[in-house]
Design an enzyme around this catalytic site. Structure first.
Site, PDB file in Angstrom:
ATOM      1  N   ASP A  27       0.808  -1.221   0.000  1.00  9.74           N
ATOM      2  CA  ASP A  27       0.000   0.000   0.000  1.00  9.74           C
ATOM      3  C   ASP A  27       0.846   1.280   0.000  1.00  9.74           C
ATOM      4  OD1 ASP A  27      -2.236  -1.548  -0.024  1.00  9.74           O
ATOM      5  OD2 ASP A  27      -2.848  -1.137   2.041  1.00  9.74           O
ATOM      6  N   ALA A  72      -4.068  -7.028  -1.937  1.00  3.98           N
ATOM      7  CA  ALA A  72      -3.255  -8.042  -1.269  1.00  3.98           C
ATOM      8  C   ALA A  72      -2.401  -8.804  -2.272  1.00  3.98           C
ATOM      9  CB  ALA A  72      -4.165  -9.000  -0.506  1.00  3.98           C
ATOM     10  N   HIS A 100     -19.613 -27.758 -19.919  1.00  4.19           N
ATOM     11  CA  HIS A 100     -21.047 -27.504 -19.731  1.00  4.19           C
ATOM     12  C   HIS A 100     -21.560 -28.356 -18.576  1.00  4.19           C
ATOM     13  CE1 HIS A 100     -25.263 -26.880 -20.848  1.00  4.19           C
ATOM     14  NE2 HIS A 100     -25.429 -28.167 -20.582  1.00  4.19           N
TER      15      HIS A 100
HETATM   16  C1  LIG Z   1     -11.049  -3.746   5.081  1.00  7.36           C
HETATM   17  C2  LIG Z   1     -10.096  -4.109   3.965  1.00  7.36           C
HETATM   18  C3  LIG Z   1     -10.437  -5.145   3.118  1.00  7.36           C
HETATM   19  C4  LIG Z   1      -9.562  -5.484   2.086  1.00  7.36           C
HETATM   20  N1  LIG Z   1      -9.914  -6.519   1.248  1.00  7.36           N
HETATM   21  C5  LIG Z   1      -9.069  -6.880   0.270  1.00  7.36           C
HETATM   22  C6  LIG Z   1      -9.395  -7.972  -0.581  1.00  7.36           C
HETATM   23  O1  LIG Z   1     -10.440  -8.599  -0.455  1.00  7.36           O
HETATM   24  N2  LIG Z   1      -8.521  -8.318  -1.558  1.00  7.36           N
HETATM   25  C7  LIG Z   1      -7.347  -7.635  -1.726  1.00  7.36           C
HETATM   26  O2  LIG Z   1      -6.591  -7.984  -2.639  1.00  7.36           O
HETATM   27  N3  LIG Z   1      -7.002  -6.586  -0.931  1.00  7.36           N
HETATM   28  C8  LIG Z   1      -7.826  -6.203   0.065  1.00  7.36           C
HETATM   29  N4  LIG Z   1      -7.498  -5.153   0.879  1.00  7.36           N
HETATM   30  C9  LIG Z   1      -6.232  -4.453   0.640  1.00  7.36           C
HETATM   31  C10 LIG Z   1      -5.062  -5.254   1.223  1.00  7.36           C
HETATM   32  O3  LIG Z   1      -5.363  -5.650   2.545  1.00  7.36           O
HETATM   33  C11 LIG Z   1      -3.814  -4.380   1.202  1.00  7.36           C
HETATM   34  O4  LIG Z   1      -3.601  -3.873  -0.107  1.00  7.36           O
HETATM   35  C12 LIG Z   1      -2.591  -5.176   1.622  1.00  7.36           C
HETATM   36  O5  LIG Z   1      -2.786  -5.771   2.886  1.00  7.36           O
HETATM   37  C13 LIG Z   1      -1.376  -4.257   1.644  1.00  7.36           C
HETATM   38  O6  LIG Z   1      -0.277  -4.979   2.119  1.00  7.36           O
HETATM   39  P1  LIG Z   1       0.869  -4.200   2.880  1.00  7.36           P
HETATM   40  O7  LIG Z   1       1.912  -5.223   3.186  1.00  7.36           O
HETATM   41  O8  LIG Z   1       1.250  -2.979   2.134  1.00  7.36           O
HETATM   42  O9  LIG Z   1       0.214  -3.657   4.227  1.00  7.36           O
HETATM   43  P2  LIG Z   1      -0.451  -4.465   5.440  1.00  7.36           P
HETATM   44  O10 LIG Z   1      -1.005  -5.774   5.030  1.00  7.36           O
HETATM   45  O11 LIG Z   1      -1.362  -3.461   6.103  1.00  7.36           O
HETATM   46  O12 LIG Z   1       0.771  -4.774   6.388  1.00  7.36           O
HETATM   47  C14 LIG Z   1       1.414  -3.756   7.109  1.00  7.36           C
HETATM   48  C15 LIG Z   1       1.866  -4.376   8.425  1.00  7.36           C
HETATM   49  O13 LIG Z   1       2.716  -3.436   9.078  1.00  7.36           O
HETATM   50  C16 LIG Z   1       2.388  -3.454  10.456  1.00  7.36           C
HETATM   51  N5  LIG Z   1       2.856  -2.173  11.007  1.00  7.36           N
HETATM   52  C17 LIG Z   1       2.312  -0.952  10.856  1.00  7.36           C
HETATM   53  N6  LIG Z   1       3.047  -0.037  11.514  1.00  7.36           N
HETATM   54  C18 LIG Z   1       4.082  -0.689  12.071  1.00  7.36           C
HETATM   55  C19 LIG Z   1       5.188  -0.284  12.857  1.00  7.36           C
HETATM   56  N7  LIG Z   1       5.372   0.979  13.228  1.00  7.36           N
HETATM   57  N8  LIG Z   1       6.064  -1.220  13.245  1.00  7.36           N
HETATM   58  C20 LIG Z   1       5.897  -2.519  12.881  1.00  7.36           C
HETATM   59  N9  LIG Z   1       4.869  -2.957  12.137  1.00  7.36           N
HETATM   60  C21 LIG Z   1       3.977  -2.052  11.727  1.00  7.36           C
HETATM   61  C22 LIG Z   1       0.892  -3.628  10.471  1.00  7.36           C
HETATM   62  O14 LIG Z   1       0.469  -4.125  11.724  1.00  7.36           O
HETATM   63  C23 LIG Z   1       0.704  -4.651   9.356  1.00  7.36           C
HETATM   64  O15 LIG Z   1       0.811  -5.977   9.827  1.00  7.36           O
HETATM   65  C24 LIG Z   1      -8.355  -4.789   1.905  1.00  7.36           C
HETATM   66  C25 LIG Z   1      -8.017  -3.745   2.794  1.00  7.36           C
HETATM   67  C26 LIG Z   1      -8.886  -3.408   3.798  1.00  7.36           C
HETATM   68  C27 LIG Z   1      -8.503  -2.298   4.736  1.00  7.36           C
END
Ligand SMILES: Cc1cc2nc3c(=O)[nH]c(=O)nc-3n(C[C@H](O)[C@H](O)[C@H](O)COP(=O)(O)OP(=O)(O)OC[C@H]3O[C@@H](n4cnc5c(N)ncnc54)[C@H](O)[C@@H]3O)c2cc1C
Length: 165
Positions: A9, A19, A143
């Site tokens: 993100d 995800a 089918h």
């Molecule tokens: C309600 C919701 C539903 C969603 N549904 C879908 C779906 O159905 N399909 C899909 O593809 N995507 C979905 N998404 C989007 C998807 O969840 C994100 O795009 C994805 O999780 C991003 O991955 P990431 O690793 O960038 O962040 P995240 O998965 O948010 O991971 C970031 C991690 O960093 C940790 N963190 C934060 N700050 C700190 C810190 N200071 N120190 C240590 N750790 C920290 C957090 O706890 C978290 O575990 C959804 C999002 C939301 C909010």
């Protein structure tokens, strides 16, 4: 900054904030750190799904995006209820395909209907492999399934038809 890698993100577009793109970006970073030369994520072929009821599932360019990029696309659509499994579900839905005119490559596939998230994997291969409608039309779909509607739209784009009016 050198030595800092970003995934998920935190990335701006064309990353999609999903995800599955985050997983793929993480793999690219891990393989880069391991000294490999990974293929960058191709965002144009990443499916986008809305897990609502009915669901939507889409990959590639929409008709409007294709026109904005200068394409004169051929567009065909088919209701899921034109086929047996769609009638069994009885919940509407449709498949829409956007392709380059004249039998050219498929630019986008768009679905709405029950459980269409399960149909988008076929579409992502079609878009990701730059397939043309005739490439898809020669493959027979099982089918009774909703996937028949996907096959029949490509059949129509390839100048043939079965249940499509
Ligand atoms: C309600 C919701 C539903 C969603 N549904 C879908 C779906 O159905 N399909 C899909 O593809 N995507 C979905 N998404 C989007 C998807 O969840 C994100 O795009 C994805 O999780 C991003 O991955 P990431 O690793 O960038 O962040 P995240 O998965 O948010 O991971 C970031 C991690 O960093 C940790 N963190 C934060 N700050 C700190 C810190 N200071 N120190 C240590 N750790 C920290 C957090 O706890 C978290 O575990 C959804 C999002 C939301 C909010």
């Amino acid at each position: 900054m050198p030595g800092i890698h970003v995934v998920g993100d935190l990335l701006p577009p064309p990353s999609l904030g999903l995800a599955h793109t985050s997983f793929a970006e993480g793999q690219v970073v891990a393989e880069t750190l391991a000294g490999l030369r990974p293929t960058p994520v191709d965002y144009t072929a990443v499916p986008r799904v809305t897990y609502s009821s009915p669901q939507t599932a889409t990959v590639g360019l929409t008709e409007a995006q294709a026109r904005a990029l200068g394409h004169e696309p051929a567009v065909r659509a088919m209701p899921l209820t034109a086929l047996a499994k769609g009638m069994v579900h009885g919940r509407g839905g449709m498949v829409k395909v956007v392709a380059e005119a004249g039998g050219g490559r498929v630019l986008g596939v768009h679905l709405v209907g029950p459980q269409v998230s399960e149909l988008i994997a076929e579409a992502q291969l079609i878009v990701g492999w730059d397939a043309e409608p005739a490439d898809v039309a020669r493959h027979v779909h099982p089918h009774p399934t909703l996937s028949e509607a996907v096959g029949e739209v490509f059949l129509t784009l390839a100048g043939r038809r079965l249940h499509q009016r």
